[in-house]
Design a protein around this motif. Structure first.
Motif, PDB file in Angstrom:
ATOM      1  N   MET A  99     -40.156 -54.926  54.776  1.00  0.00           N
ATOM      2  CA  MET A  99     -41.327 -54.871  55.653  1.00  0.00           C
ATOM      3  C   MET A  99     -42.414 -55.738  55.032  1.00  0.00           C
ATOM      4  N   PHE A 101     -46.459 -57.461  55.615  1.00  0.00           N
ATOM      5  CA  PHE A 101     -47.722 -57.053  56.220  1.00  0.00           C
ATOM      6  C   PHE A 101     -48.737 -58.195  56.210  1.00  0.00           C
ATOM      7  N   HIS A 132     -39.124 -56.358  58.976  1.00  0.00           N
ATOM      8  CA  HIS A 132     -40.036 -55.716  59.916  1.00  0.00           C
ATOM      9  C   HIS A 132     -41.448 -56.215  59.622  1.00  0.00           C
ATOM     10  N   ARG A 133     -42.008 -56.993  60.531  1.00  0.00           N
ATOM     11  CA  ARG A 133     -43.326 -57.584  60.325  1.00  0.00           C
ATOM     12  C   ARG A 133     -44.412 -56.692  60.939  1.00  0.00           C
ATOM     13  N   ARG A 134     -45.480 -56.547  60.193  1.00  0.00           N
ATOM     14  CA  ARG A 134     -46.636 -55.796  60.674  1.00  0.00           C
ATOM     15  C   ARG A 134     -47.859 -56.689  60.488  1.00  0.00           C
ATOM     16  N   CYS A 135     -48.212 -57.408  61.544  1.00  0.00           N
ATOM     17  CA  CYS A 135     -49.244 -58.445  61.450  1.00  0.00           C
ATOM     18  C   CYS A 135     -50.670 -57.930  61.628  1.00  0.00           C
ATOM     19  N   VAL A 137     -52.674 -55.946  60.066  1.00  0.00           N
ATOM     20  CA  VAL A 137     -52.946 -55.209  58.827  1.00  0.00           C
ATOM     21  C   VAL A 137     -53.905 -56.039  57.979  1.00  0.00           C
ATOM     22  N   GLU A 143     -51.195 -50.896  54.994  1.00  0.00           N
ATOM     23  CA  GLU A 143     -49.811 -51.196  54.629  1.00  0.00           C
ATOM     24  C   GLU A 143     -49.056 -49.906  54.305  1.00  0.00           C
ATOM     25  N   LEU A 146     -48.437 -47.748  57.506  1.00  0.00           N
ATOM     26  CA  LEU A 146     -47.403 -48.252  58.403  1.00  0.00           C
ATOM     27  C   LEU A 146     -46.003 -48.082  57.811  1.00  0.00           C
ATOM     28  N   PHE A 150     -43.172 -45.700  59.463  1.00  0.00           N
ATOM     29  CA  PHE A 150     -41.835 -46.228  59.742  1.00  0.00           C
ATOM     30  C   PHE A 150     -40.770 -45.272  59.214  1.00  0.00           C
ATOM     31  N   GLN A 243     -43.955 -58.758  66.240  1.00  0.00           N
ATOM     32  CA  GLN A 243     -43.539 -57.802  65.219  1.00  0.00           C
ATOM     33  C   GLN A 243     -42.141 -57.300  65.522  1.00  0.00           C
TER      34      GLN A 243
END
Length: 244
Positions: A99, A101, A132-135, A137, A143, A146, A150, A243
């Motif tokens: 993952m 961020f 898994h991208r979490r943009c 943030v 971070e 999330l 998850f 994402q």
């Protein structure tokens, strides 16, 4: 039954084993002790599931290089994550996923999450669907939140690992406890330049560990404020890759 106080955030019907409240503990202290035990039990129960499957959360770091690639400290965390993944696979883990961020910061047109993910794809042949991208943030607390969410939403993952810099340990450990997890932390130490996250400042700075001493309710309020701030910022941030 635990010695719950009227304003504790953990209800009296909690299934935690008895934990004595020591004389030095304030209400907030005792709440954190109970949260720590809950996180330990939750983490251990998940580890008993099989087959083993791990998520490695890689904390981002601004700034990127001029060409939109991870800078030295971010690169160190990415490499640490790959070393952890190699060890886990060698131990028989059925799957290891990542993952990343981070949004677009001033002076850059690339989201930190995308820069990290692209490096994993280009330099380590990681399949895009394993990242898994979490943009949306912009803080370490986000971070941690999330990654923990998850894990809550994906019970097939049995372990959470975090690649970070050593100065990030105090705040990350407390925040993950608040979220109900005790991940395995894999820190890096860089000495060629002042760290972006000073261990001393994170330990004693008013925005960091001391803020947690106010109790879980204060952390919840601060988290809600941070989430709103970042969601509002996302509305004016240039579109990035979707994402996963």
């Amino acid at each position: 039954m635990n010695d719950f106080t009227p304003n504790t955030t953990i209800s009296a019907d909690d299934t935690l084993p008895y934990i004595p409240r020591e004389p030095w503990m304030t209400d907030a202290d005792f709440q954190w002790v109970l949260l720590e035990e809950r996180a330990r039990i939750n983490t251990e129960e998940r580890k008993q599931a099989s087959p083993p499957k791990a998520l490695i959360a890689i904390k981002a770091q601004h700034p990127l290089t001029a060409d939109g690639k991870p800078g030295p400290e971010y690169l160190g965390r990415l490499r640490q994550a790959l070393a952890v993944a190699k060890e886990l696979r060698g131990s028989g883990y059925a799957a290891v996923e990542f993952m990343t961020f981070g949004g677009v910061h001033d002076g850059s047109g690339v989201a930190l999450a995308d820069a990290g993910a692209q490096w994993l794809i280009d330099c380590a042949d990681i399949q895009p669907e394993k990242i898994h991208r979490r943009c949306t943030v912009f803080s370490g607390n986000d971070e941690d939140r999330l990654a923990a969410e998850f894990m809550n939403e994906h019970p097939e993952f049995t372990e959470l690992h975090v690649a970070l810099s050593v100065g990030q340990i105090p705040r990350a450990q407390l925040y993950y406890i608040w979220m109900g997890w005790q991940p395995t932390l894999h820190p890096i130490t860089l000495t060629f330049a002042p760290p972006n996250h000073s261990f001393v400042k994170e330990l004693w700075g008013p925005w960091a560990v001391p803020s947690f001493a106010k109790g879980p309710e204060a952390v919840a309020a601060a988290t809600e404020e941070i989430c709103k701030k970042h969601l509002d910022a996302a509305k004016t941030t240039p579109a990035s890759q979707p994402q996963q």
